[in-house]
Design an enzyme around this catalytic site. Structure first.
Site, short mmCIF file in Angstrom:
data_model
loop_
_atom_site.label_atom_id
_atom_site.label_comp_id
_atom_site.label_asym_id
_atom_site.label_seq_id
_atom_site.Cartn_x
_atom_site.Cartn_y
_atom_site.Cartn_z
N CYS A 331 -2.92 29.47 11.95
CA CYS A 331 -2.71 29.91 13.33
C CYS A 331 -3.66 29.16 14.28
CB CYS A 331 -2.84 31.42 13.43
SG CYS A 331 -2.06 32.14 14.89
N HIS A 428 0.74 33.83 8.78
CA HIS A 428 -0.28 34.69 8.19
C HIS A 428 0.32 35.45 7.00
CE1 HIS A 428 -3.35 34.41 11.35
NE2 HIS A 428 -2.36 34.46 12.23
#
Length: 484
Positions: A331, A428
């Protein structure tokens, strides 16, 4: 209307989240339909919900303890710090605004309607709602407009049990002092207390326990010893990430950024027998024996890039890569690995752009709608499927995107360097998938294990419930919540 019970604490990090998770699992095992609730949470470690929003990860774990899917009603106000004085305000799963602390104090009372709206929906759908407070009700300077502790308890008419933390010392003063500073109408809402995190023989605290009962007039619900298996549960705070001591194994080093976010990616690696995880703090160099360096998510990508450089980690990363080491950015960490991170609208701070680390040939531009979704992906190199979630703003593009990390619905996702040793992804939660985690680690030379991460979490929640049943009057606590 069905029942509710609120666990408040004498301070932050006294174990409220863990207690609520354990009580939720205990209530579920007794045949109750139970749900967790936290009116206001402050955390950058968020979970994506099935209804397309985000809540604090502690509430997602508590939902799991209840046998429920995470829902935005379980944490209607989530504050995600972006600077030392400001935070993004998420209401019922969606970003409302970004506010400085002083401005949020004015905004906070207007959010009680949303808080009660979410709470009442949960209360109508379940036998019992177990509520977690935030910080401490002893912060009486914040009582006006409060939505997190006694302000909520008053508005929702919920009984309160106060938890003290004996591990930090002074638990008698914590509990008695909290009663002393609270106004009488709030004190009357407290039905009892409990003591958490005792190390050693709990009977040694019998006199202190009796003193608290005598001084406060509150009923004691028990003394909970330290729960040694807590590290097996997902951590909400990066400072809480720990594992059983390991002196060897594949060495994963994670940079503890100032605005580290969604670091639950690390939990399955911490639990993996052949892996040693180090959370690197400010001022510490990246160790020469690191096999893999993970740059985690961040709530302030450009701000944490500056922090990373201030620690000298940019130089360490280049040396690590020259030695043949691997780097994974997730991310915000993925964005940092590129040539530049641009934020023309000032979504995460002052408008502008910041040079990246240059380990991936990509550029990132902040903007567009926030990606908040659960995904099913396929790793490009292994061809294996895994589940994950996206929670980010910004888009990344560049030549290294021709070598994707994964595919989502047939679309390339992430990027891999030409030498294959640097990778980045917006996804994630990938390591929670046992099959994918084992196969991916095997490509890095880690011996296969039979560790089942998700089952381990379930077993630990059951062990936590057993722990509380042994040492606390769980029946009395649940009865208190179920009283009309």
């Amino acid at each position: 209307m069905s029942g509710a019970l609120m666990i408040q604490g004498t301070g932050s990090n006294v174990g409220k989240s863990m207690l609520v998770a354990g009580l939720c699992r205990a209530a579920k095992r007794r045949g109750l339909s139970v749900a967790p609730f936290k009116p206001q949470n402050m955390s950058n470690n968020a979970a994506v919900t099935a209804n397309g929003g985000e809540i604090g990860r502690a509430q997602a774990l508590q939902a799991r303890a209840c046998g429920l899917a995470a829902h935005t009603d379980m944490n209607p106000v989530l504050l995600k710090p972006e600077t030392d004085v400001g935070a993004q305000v998420v209401v019922q799963g969606k970003r409302l605004t970004t506010a400085k602390a002083r401005d949020y104090a004015k905004l906070k009372p207007t959010l009680m309607g949303a808080v009660l709206d979410s709470f009442n929906r949960l209360r109508a759908a379940h036998d019992l709602v177990i509520v977690e407070g935030a910080g401490s009700p002893a912060e009486v300077n914040l009582r006006k407009g409060d939505i997190a502790n006694m302000g909520f308890a008053e508005a929702a008419e919920v009984p309160v049990v106060l938890c003290g933390d004996i591990d930090r010392g002074g638990v008698i003063a914590q509990i008695v002092g909290t009663q002393v500073v609270m106004p009488p109408e709030d004190t009357a809402r407290v039905r009892g207390f409990l003591v958490n995190k005792f190390r050693g023989d709990p009977s040694l605290f019998d006199d202190g326990y009796a003193m608290i009962e005598a001084q406060t007039g509150w009923r004691g619900y028990g003394v909970a010893p330290w729960f040694p298996e807590a590290w097996r549960l997902p951590a909400e705070d990066a400072l809480d990430i720990a594992s059983a001591p390991k002196q060897s194994g594949f060495h994963v080093v994670c940079l503890r950024l100032t605005r580290i976010a969604n670091f639950d990616d690390l939990d399955p690696l911490v639990a993996e027998p052949g892996v040693r995880v180090t959370m690197l703090s400010a001022g510490q160099p990246i160790p020469a024996d690191a096999d893999l360096v993970i740059i985690p998510g961040s709530k302030s990508t450009r701000g944490d890039l500056a922090f990373l450089r201030a620690q000298g980690w940019d130089i360490d990363l280049l040396a690590h890569h020259r030695r043949g080491g691997r780097v994974l950015g997730i991310c915000g960490g993925y964005q940092m690995l590129g040539r530049v991170v641009a934020d023309p609208q000032g979504l995460e701070g002052a408008p502008g752009e910041t040079p990246g680390l240059g380990l991936l040939d990509i550029e990132t531009v902040m903007g567009g709608d926030k990606h908040l979704t659960e995904v099913r992906a396929q790793h490009a190199g292994l061809g294996l499927p895994f589940s994950g979630y996206e929670i980010h703003i910004g888009e990344s593009n560049g030549p290294d995107r021709a070598r994707p990390f994964a595919h989502v619905a047939g679309t390339p996702e992430g990027a891999v360097s030409a030498d294959g040793r640097v990778a980045g992804s917006y996804l994630h939660g990938m390591f929670s998938d046992d099959g994918f985690r084992r196969a991916w680690l095997q490509t890095l030379g880690v011996s296969l294990s039979d560790h089942a991460y998700e089952q381990s979490v379930e077993d630990t929640l059951d062990a936590l419930a057993d722990h509380l049943e042994t040492h606390l009057d769980v029946g009395g606590l649940l009865e208190l919540g179920l009283k009309p």
